[in-house]
Write an enzyme that holds these catalytic residues in place. Structure first.
Site, PDB file in Angstrom:
ATOM      1  N   LEU A  71       1.102  -1.551  -0.286  1.00 10.52           N
ATOM      2  CA  LEU A  71       0.272   0.113   0.111  1.00 10.52           C
ATOM      3  C   LEU A  71       1.150   1.197  -0.287  1.00 10.52           C
ATOM      4  O   LEU A  71       1.903   1.307   0.639  1.00 10.52           O
ATOM      5  CB  LEU A  71      -0.530   0.218   1.473  1.00 10.52           C
ATOM      6  CG  LEU A  71      -2.346  -0.670   0.990  1.00 10.52           C
ATOM      7  CD1 LEU A  71      -2.833  -1.063   2.304  1.00 10.52           C
ATOM      8  CD2 LEU A  71      -2.873  -0.358   0.343  1.00 10.52           C
ATOM      9  N   ASN A  72       0.003   1.968  -0.502  1.00 13.58           N
ATOM     10  CA  ASN A  72       1.572   3.216  -0.416  1.00 13.58           C
ATOM     11  C   ASN A  72       0.285   4.193   0.062  1.00 13.58           C
ATOM     12  O   ASN A  72      -0.835   4.847   0.217  1.00 13.58           O
ATOM     13  CB  ASN A  72       1.568   4.657  -1.723  1.00 13.58           C
ATOM     14  CG  ASN A  72       1.662   5.981  -1.927  1.00 13.58           C
ATOM     15  OD1 ASN A  72       1.967   5.729  -0.566  1.00 13.58           O
ATOM     16  ND2 ASN A  72       1.746   6.313  -3.154  1.00 13.58           N
ATOM     17  N   LYS A  74       0.692   7.111   1.704  1.00 10.28           N
ATOM     18  CA  LYS A  74       0.567   8.510   1.093  1.00 10.28           C
ATOM     19  C   LYS A  74      -0.373   9.311   0.171  1.00 10.28           C
ATOM     20  O   LYS A  74      -0.340  10.230  -0.499  1.00 10.28           O
ATOM     21  CB  LYS A  74       2.094   9.092   0.407  1.00 10.28           C
ATOM     22  CG  LYS A  74       3.398   9.110   1.544  1.00 10.28           C
ATOM     23  CD  LYS A  74       5.193   9.730   1.111  1.00 10.28           C
ATOM     24  CE  LYS A  74       5.813   9.147   1.879  1.00 10.28           C
ATOM     25  NZ  LYS A  74       6.785   9.935   1.155  1.00 10.28           N
ATOM     26  N   PHE A  96       6.719   2.661  12.967  1.00 11.83           N
ATOM     27  CA  PHE A  96       7.539   3.890  12.355  1.00 11.83           C
ATOM     28  C   PHE A  96       7.620   4.644  13.387  1.00 11.83           C
ATOM     29  O   PHE A  96       7.887   3.983  14.482  1.00 11.83           O
ATOM     30  CB  PHE A  96       6.735   4.515  11.658  1.00 11.83           C
ATOM     31  CG  PHE A  96       5.955   4.525  10.294  1.00 11.83           C
ATOM     32  CD1 PHE A  96       6.610   4.084   8.621  1.00 11.83           C
ATOM     33  CD2 PHE A  96       3.927   2.969  10.504  1.00 11.83           C
ATOM     34  CE1 PHE A  96       6.233   4.044   7.639  1.00 11.83           C
ATOM     35  CE2 PHE A  96       3.918   3.514   8.556  1.00 11.83           C
ATOM     36  CZ  PHE A  96       4.554   3.064   7.821  1.00 11.83           C
ATOM     37  N   ALA A 137      17.062   4.015  16.265  1.00  9.51           N
ATOM     38  CA  ALA A 137      17.572   3.177  16.539  1.00  9.51           C
ATOM     39  C   ALA A 137      16.932   1.454  16.190  1.00  9.51           C
ATOM     40  O   ALA A 137      16.652   1.414  16.083  1.00  9.51           O
ATOM     41  CB  ALA A 137      18.086   3.065  17.883  1.00  9.51           C
ATOM     42  N   ASP A 169      15.816  -6.454  20.027  1.00  8.39           N
ATOM     43  CA  ASP A 169      15.008  -6.339  19.327  1.00  8.39           C
ATOM     44  C   ASP A 169      13.713  -7.870  19.517  1.00  8.39           C
ATOM     45  O   ASP A 169      12.544  -8.461  19.664  1.00  8.39           O
ATOM     46  CB  ASP A 169      14.906  -7.237  18.088  1.00  8.39           C
ATOM     47  CG  ASP A 169      15.434  -6.190  17.055  1.00  8.39           C
ATOM     48  OD1 ASP A 169      15.499  -5.303  17.362  1.00  8.39           O
ATOM     49  OD2 ASP A 169      16.067  -6.809  15.814  1.00  8.39           O
TER      50      ASP A 169
END
Length: 307
Positions: A71-72, A74, A96, A137, A169
């Protein structure tokens, strides 16, 4: 399958989020990876060694059992499609940099407005607020900042070394999973969704008290070579054998020391196993070093099996 019927939208990338949703998929959840429309999509499609089928080992591991949608975000049409999918989802995961999902129009407020029962999890290096909030990071930097990497310096030549396992992680992945499952359990009782702010830094540092006792207990710098977890205890250490192999002893309880020293005919050394780790245990460590260096790994494996 314990999570059959659960629908998950995963906008995360690399390891903490994808590994977590991989575990959900393993247990029957319907996981859709929402990948960027431009470029390769999930970055780990192109990172590391490739399997015979051409996919990278990393991608094959974290993507197994999932579906994929590019998916875009934006594009308003892409955002609307994602929000439509979220209306029917149970869990929404994103990783994000803080603030990005809100700018894109798919933050918690926007998603929960369409689906109040959604469990929305944000995974980031340092959480959604605080002085490091806008610093990007990955695992290596987070491990350095928690002090975990510095422990290796005390065990080697004085230089920090990259850790062999992406612990920040992994710990964030496991804590995010537990938080999501707890939120889903609460939702069963209340009908309400929830928002989870998972910081890799917080997740990693939460595991450190057991190996950073001097720091948390006394405000003192740790001395790894004197600490139980890093070879300071004779019964929790690594010993070379005569043929270049190694014997790993991991039995700090006194009963295991008594069993081993009885078998080796040196029960007189047992008092050293009862005192705190550190230099005072050196006579017992020296005995183990000399003893295990006197024969092959195979010999000691056979000797230790019944012990």
């Amino acid at each position: 399958m314990k999570l059959a019927g659960l629908k998950v939208l995963d906008l995360s990338a690399f390891l903490p989020g994808p590994h977590m949703t991989m575990m959900m998929a393993d247990h029957g959840a319907d996981v859709i990876m929402v990948e960027p429309a431009n470029g390769v999509g999930e970055p780990v499609r192109e990172i590391g060694e490739r399997a015979p089928d051409g996919t990278t080992v990393w991608f094959r591991n974290v993507a197994r059992g999932k579906r994929s949608l590019k998916l875009n975000l934006k594009d308003p049409a892409g955002v609307e499609l994602l929000l439509k999918l979220a209306e029917q989802a149970d869990v929404f995961v994103e990783a994000f940099r803080p603030g990005v999902v809100k700018r894109l129009g798919v933050g918690y407020e926007a998603v929960s407005a369409r689906n109040p029962k959604i469990v929305y999890c944000s995974i980031s290096a340092f959480g959604q607020e605080g002085r490091h909030v806008q610093k990007p990071a990955h695992d290596l930097v987070v491990q350095a900042m928690t002090g975990l990497m510095d422990l290796g310096r005390g065990l080697s030549d004085g230089q920090p070394a990259p850790p062999p396992v992406p612990f920040a992680d992994a710990s964030a992945s496991l804590m995010a999973l537990s938080a999501i499952l707890m939120a889903l359990y609460r939702r069963e009782k209340t009908g309400e969704g929830d928002y989870i702010d998972m910081s890799m830094y917080d997740a990693a540092i939460a595991w450190t008290p057991n190996v950073l006792g001097p720091t948390f207990g006394k405000g003192a710098a740790p001395e790894p070579k004197k600490m139980r977890s890093f070879g300071g205890a004779a019964m929790n250490s690594i010993y070379p054998t005569s043929d270049g192999g190694f014997i790993v002893i991991g039995g700090s309880e006194v009963k295991f020391a008594e069993n081993l020293l009885t078998a080796l005919g040196r029960v007189d050394l047992l008092p050293y196993a009862k005192i705190p780790p550190g230099d005072e245990q050196e006579p017992l460590k020296a005995f183990f070093r000399e003893t295990f260096a006197g024969n092959t790994q195979a010999h000691w494996e056979a000797f230790l099996a019944p012990v």
